[in-house]
Design a protein around this motif. Structure first.
Motif, short mmCIF file in Angstrom:
data_model
loop_
_atom_site.label_atom_id
_atom_site.label_comp_id
_atom_site.label_asym_id
_atom_site.label_seq_id
_atom_site.Cartn_x
_atom_site.Cartn_y
_atom_site.Cartn_z
N PRO A 64 42.46 51.41 31.01
CA PRO A 64 42.36 50.18 29.76
C PRO A 64 42.97 48.99 30.09
CG PRO A 64 42.52 52.40 28.71
CD PRO A 64 42.72 52.57 30.15
N GLU A 65 44.13 49.10 30.71
CA GLU A 65 44.76 47.80 31.02
C GLU A 65 44.12 47.21 31.93
OE1 GLU A 65 49.25 46.83 32.96
OE2 GLU A 65 49.21 48.67 31.63
N HIS A 66 43.53 47.57 32.96
CA HIS A 66 42.90 46.67 33.99
C HIS A 66 41.57 46.25 33.29
CE1 HIS A 66 44.74 47.98 38.29
NE2 HIS A 66 45.39 47.38 37.60
N ALA A 67 40.87 47.16 32.61
CA ALA A 67 39.70 46.61 32.04
C ALA A 67 39.83 45.48 31.04
CB ALA A 67 38.99 47.91 31.24
N LYS A 68 40.87 45.64 30.27
CA LYS A 68 41.09 44.65 29.22
C LYS A 68 41.47 43.19 29.91
CE LYS A 68 42.44 47.65 25.52
NZ LYS A 68 43.41 48.46 24.67
N LEU A 69 42.29 43.39 30.90
CA LEU A 69 42.77 41.77 31.52
C LEU A 69 41.55 41.38 32.12
CD1 LEU A 69 44.51 40.12 33.09
CD2 LEU A 69 44.67 41.67 34.90
N ILE A 70 40.39 42.08 32.70
CA ILE A 70 39.20 41.47 33.31
C ILE A 70 38.46 40.99 32.13
CG2 ILE A 70 37.08 42.19 34.65
CD1 ILE A 70 38.70 44.39 35.81
N GLU A 71 38.29 41.78 31.13
CA GLU A 71 37.41 41.24 29.95
C GLU A 71 37.83 39.98 29.31
OE1 GLU A 71 35.93 40.94 26.40
OE2 GLU A 71 38.02 41.46 26.41
N LYS A 72 39.18 40.00 29.22
CA LYS A 72 40.09 38.66 28.60
C LYS A 72 39.71 37.53 29.36
CE LYS A 72 44.52 37.53 27.09
NZ LYS A 72 46.05 37.78 27.00
N CYS A 73 39.30 37.49 30.72
CA CYS A 73 39.09 36.49 31.63
C CYS A 73 37.60 36.34 31.54
CB CYS A 73 39.61 37.02 33.09
SG CYS A 73 41.61 37.08 33.10
N GLY A 74 37.12 36.82 30.75
CA GLY A 74 35.52 36.33 30.40
C GLY A 74 34.52 37.34 31.20
N PHE A 75 34.91 38.25 32.04
CA PHE A 75 34.22 39.16 32.96
C PHE A 75 33.35 40.26 32.10
CE2 PHE A 75 36.19 36.77 35.91
CZ PHE A 75 35.75 37.00 37.32
N SER A 76 31.97 40.23 32.04
CA SER A 76 31.24 41.41 31.62
C SER A 76 31.33 42.40 32.92
CB SER A 76 30.00 40.93 31.42
OG SER A 76 29.20 40.40 32.48
N LYS A 77 30.67 43.64 32.66
CA LYS A 77 30.45 44.66 33.44
C LYS A 77 29.70 44.07 34.63
CE LYS A 77 30.97 49.08 31.21
NZ LYS A 77 30.09 50.33 31.24
N LYS A 78 28.43 43.34 34.16
CA LYS A 78 27.65 42.74 35.17
C LYS A 78 28.35 41.77 36.07
CE LYS A 78 23.77 43.52 35.25
NZ LYS A 78 22.85 44.37 36.01
N ASP A 79 29.33 40.97 35.60
CA ASP A 79 30.03 40.21 36.31
C ASP A 79 31.07 40.68 37.20
OD1 ASP A 79 29.10 37.87 35.05
OD2 ASP A 79 30.67 38.04 33.47
N VAL A 80 31.59 41.77 36.82
CA VAL A 80 32.35 42.92 37.70
C VAL A 80 31.53 43.32 38.90
CG1 VAL A 80 33.92 44.86 37.88
CG2 VAL A 80 34.14 43.29 36.04
N GLN A 81 30.25 43.66 38.56
CA GLN A 81 29.57 44.37 39.60
C GLN A 81 29.08 43.19 40.66
OE1 GLN A 81 26.50 45.76 36.85
NE2 GLN A 81 26.94 47.92 37.59
N LYS A 82 28.96 42.00 40.11
CA LYS A 82 28.22 40.83 41.06
C LYS A 82 29.56 40.48 41.92
CE LYS A 82 25.76 37.42 42.42
NZ LYS A 82 26.55 36.72 43.39
N PHE A 83 30.76 40.52 41.29
CA PHE A 83 32.02 40.04 42.09
C PHE A 83 32.17 40.98 43.38
CE2 PHE A 83 36.36 39.60 43.14
CZ PHE A 83 36.74 38.11 43.24
N LEU A 84 32.22 42.37 42.89
CA LEU A 84 32.75 43.23 43.76
C LEU A 84 31.45 43.38 45.03
CD1 LEU A 84 34.18 46.24 41.50
CD2 LEU A 84 35.30 44.54 43.05
N TYR A 85 30.33 43.33 44.38
CA TYR A 85 29.23 43.23 45.68
C TYR A 85 29.46 42.22 46.47
CZ TYR A 85 24.47 43.22 47.44
OH TYR A 85 23.30 43.39 48.38
#
Length: 413
Positions: free
Chosen positions: A317-338
């Motif tokens: 949850p700590e990592h997920a909340k940091l990422i979401e707080k910065c405006g990243f959706s799941k799709k954004d995370v997938q695109k960044f990691l891809y």
């Protein structure tokens, strides 16, 4: 394994010819020679009469034994049943609950399915998978009766062709199903989705996961060293079941992403080859954290780098909340990691590139410059994301079996 599978399919006298191993590292010349030799052996078997059967029966012989459930010493009954089942290879090696009829009946009371209803053939033994057989293994695993709908649905998900259980059961790879439960039923059963979610201490998580493994052994026939050909295996092959932490998840839960409603309960099965902890405590931005995660997803030797397929990330949850707080959706995370979880072709040894990668991920390795980078997956949607665990700056990366298996999600009745 070939002999046992031939028997299971009804051909106990099938003549079996072997191709030399290993084949993956063979040169083109060696492979050509192997092909010529095996073709000649097959032609001979098909055209020349033989007075001897070349396959050996693997049928298991055992003497029935009578157990008295009303004997004066219950501990003796427990010990005798456990010893007998273990000797017949009907257990996972741990003590289990004897599946007496009363307990199996209690389990079956939690489903509307007939005990004799078939869910399909369970590979690699291809045995008929009845609801009653699943209930027997759920009792043995120590499941409470109200866990049974989850176990039954998980088995149905395993038998879905998209998951390709046959390949997962019979490979030398350590791959095993990870069972993930979503929806209200997870709380009803008091499943663990938070601290130590992959570890010990929760009855529902561990017994549901163990029931699945017992089904894979006792119905599917995947005994270690026989039909289960895993070179080394992994601890997840004993029990591997969690609930997603929906309460602390800043994004939609996995089952909602799959088109189910928040009020519906589901089971998902992921074929994973192991777990790798990613510790990152210094990041204050999503980009920094995701760069660290991307770098942890690209060891050369994982299945996904050589044969593609899905990968799974379980964010705390700590990592997920940091990422979401910065405006990243799941799709954004997938695109960044891809875009960032990639390895330059120049880092792969030349022999590996020639022998394996051109054959299995040809579009990434053929006729491209050495500075070209290969992504860990072929499509960004193949990066699957869950949120689970308690406090702490950790994410778990799970490579998969590769392109042969796909994640399956089923609704729990």
């Amino acid at each position: 394994m070939a002999v046992m599978e031939a028997e299971a399919k009804g051909f106990p006298d099938l003549v079996i010819k072997e191709v030399p191993h290993p084949l993956g590292s063979a040169s083109a010349e060696q492979a050509f020679q192997y092909g010529g030799n095996i073709a000649e052996a097959i032609a001979k078997s098909l055209t020349e009469p033989s007075s001897t059967t070349e396959s050996k029966s693997h049928e298991k012989e055992f003497e029935p034994i009578t157990f008295d459930m009303k004997m004066d010493n219950p501990l003796e009954f427990f010990d005798r049943v456990n010893e007998y089942f273990y000797n017949q290879k009907w257990s996972d090696g741990l003590p289990f609950i004897p599946p007496v009829p009363e307990r199996v009946k209690e389990m079956l009371e939690h489903t509307s399915h007939s005990p004799y209803e078939s869910l399909g053939e369970f590979p690699p033994a291809w045995a008929n998978t009845t609801v009653e057989k699943v209930a027997v293994n759920a009792v043995m695993a120590g499941c409470r009766p109200n866990y049974f709908p989850v176990v039954l649905t998980a088995v149905q998900a395993l038998l879905d062709k998209r998951f390709n259980l046959y390949a997962i059961q019979a490979t030398t790879n350590p791959v095993t199903p990870l069972i993930v439960v979503n929806g209200p039923i997870a709380k009803e059963l008091k499943m663990n989705s938070k601290a130590n979610v992959f570890g010990q201490g929760n009855m529902a998580n561990l017994t549901i996961g163990r029931a699945i493994r017992l089904c894979m052994l006792n119905i599917g026939g995947a005994l270690p060293g026989e039909m289960d050909r895993a070179t080394q295996g992994q601890p997840g092959k004993i029990s591997f079941c969690i609930a997603e932490n929906e309460e602390d998840n800043p994004w939609n839960a996995h089952h909602i992403e799959q088109g189910f409603s928040a009020n519906e309960s589901t089971v998902s099965v992921f074929g994973v080859a192991g777990t790798h902890n990613i510790l990152e405590q210094t990041s204050t931005t999503a980009q920094n954290l995701l760069i660290m995660i991307a770098g942890s997803m690209t060891p050369l030797g994982i299945n996904n780098m050589t044969i593609g397929g899905e990968v799974l990330l379980v964010f705390s949850p700590e990592h997920a909340k940091l990422i979401e707080k910065c405006g990243f959706s799941k799709k954004d995370v997938q695109k960044f990691l891809y875009d960032n979880a990639r390895v330059p072709i120049s880092q792969f040894p030349e022999e590996t590139r020639k022998q394996l990668l051109f054959k299995r991920r040809e579009k990434w390795f053929s006729n491209v410059p050495e500075y070209y980078s290969v992504p860990v997956v072929d499509y960004l949607e193949d990066i699957k994301i869950l949120v689970a665990g308690g406090a702490g700056a950790h994410t778990t990366f799970m490579p998969s079996f590769g392109a042969a298996s796909r994640t399956v999600t089923k609704l729990i009745e």
